[in-house]
Design a protein around this motif. Sequence first.
Motif, PDB file in Angstrom:
ATOM      1  N   GLN A  17      96.924  48.418 -79.937  1.00  0.00           N
ATOM      2  CA  GLN A  17      97.789  49.223 -79.089  1.00  0.00           C
ATOM      3  C   GLN A  17      97.156  50.550 -78.704  1.00  0.00           C
ATOM      4  O   GLN A  17      97.237  50.982 -77.546  1.00  0.00           O
ATOM      5  N   GLU A  70      98.262  39.578 -80.703  1.00  0.00           N
ATOM      6  CA  GLU A  70      99.473  39.117 -80.016  1.00  0.00           C
ATOM      7  C   GLU A  70     100.387  38.374 -80.981  1.00  0.00           C
ATOM      8  O   GLU A  70     101.604  38.593 -81.018  1.00  0.00           O
ATOM      9  N   GLN A  92     106.242  39.605 -75.361  1.00  0.00           N
ATOM     10  CA  GLN A  92     105.568  38.667 -74.481  1.00  0.00           C
ATOM     11  C   GLN A  92     104.071  38.636 -74.784  1.00  0.00           C
ATOM     12  O   GLN A  92     103.506  39.577 -75.318  1.00  0.00           O
ATOM     13  N   LYS A  93     103.454  37.559 -74.402  1.00  0.00           N
ATOM     14  CA  LYS A  93     101.994  37.542 -74.383  1.00  0.00           C
ATOM     15  C   LYS A  93     101.526  38.499 -73.294  1.00  0.00           C
ATOM     16  O   LYS A  93     102.236  38.757 -72.329  1.00  0.00           O
ATOM     17  N   LYS A  94     100.298  39.004 -73.463  1.00  0.00           N
ATOM     18  CA  LYS A  94      99.773  39.971 -72.506  1.00  0.00           C
ATOM     19  C   LYS A  94      98.457  39.480 -71.926  1.00  0.00           C
ATOM     20  O   LYS A  94      97.705  38.770 -72.578  1.00  0.00           O
ATOM     21  N   GLU A 123     103.089  39.007 -69.862  1.00  0.00           N
ATOM     22  CA  GLU A 123     103.080  40.348 -69.278  1.00  0.00           C
ATOM     23  C   GLU A 123     101.689  40.617 -68.715  1.00  0.00           C
ATOM     24  O   GLU A 123     100.714  40.705 -69.457  1.00  0.00           O
ATOM     25  N   SER A 125      98.888  42.809 -66.707  1.00  0.00           N
ATOM     26  CA  SER A 125      98.416  44.104 -66.236  1.00  0.00           C
ATOM     27  C   SER A 125      97.198  43.866 -65.355  1.00  0.00           C
ATOM     28  O   SER A 125      96.509  42.855 -65.498  1.00  0.00           O
TER      29      SER A 125
END
Length: 310
Positions: A17, A70, A92-94, A123, A125
Amino acid sequence: MLYLTLRHYEYICAVAQHGSLSAAADAVHVSQPALSAALSRIEDHLGLSLFLRRRGAALAMTPQGRLFAEKAQALLEQAALLEDPKAAGAGQKKLMLLCFSDLAPFLLAPALKALRLAMPEVEISHWACGFEPLINALSNGEADLAITYDLGLDAGFSRAELDRLSPHALVPPDHPLAGCGGISLAELAEHPLVLSQEGLSVHHMLGLFKTHGLVPRIAHRADSLELLRSLAANGEGVGISYSLPPGRMSYDGKTLCEIRVTDARAEEPVILAAHADLPETSAAYQAHGVLKEALSAPRSDLAQADHHID
């Protein structure tokens, strides 16, 4: 024997994170040396490399580490639910998708649309950037996939070719080259040129001339595709671009003529780059298949809007 506890999972998630050992240590309220030692013991127990450790560089997650983090985060959230049924559900998975900045106006939105239709639980990005930050983000494990040109990537990445594009010379309608059906690099070398200032882009284009024993004259190095097109449209030099936005107009309203560079070696593949060892259970592995199918040629809009490396 070490048994992983929820505290160990918190350590891993904190690094994922916060992106640095010191920030993660502050977040979980332990010293940095203690956290570093704990992470090493966790890796030894799992038999997996969760982190990339490079001298002089920040700690970063490997693809296996991102997948493990995750799952660890989901486990922590499930544990929180046991203690508090009103707590938020499992995360959620990212997925982090990168796109080379000059390709982004053409390919990033279709890529995001395809991913969100196929993987609504993930998710997503995204980041449009130049070659250097793109390569660094992939290499450091900060991103999963990248849509780019095959420039600067080492053998540690897989490459799925999406298309193959030719550069074009850009000139105003009254330029002597405006009526040409095609042009060679040798012919271009006789004119002052407008190239991009982007490092790998310049090296790529100059390398093409060098393979023919040519030394081009560079009139301008533009900070952006829009500036390159404007300089060419105003007669400041012959622009060379892989990107051809529709309309054949510069931002300041000048008309541009586009002449395809005919040298076969000048063609450049657009690729979907990924870590070579993506776990099959990862979101990145699934996304790779989705994007390869959605973006692979033939794509008439991509072919008509050849993209800019230089």
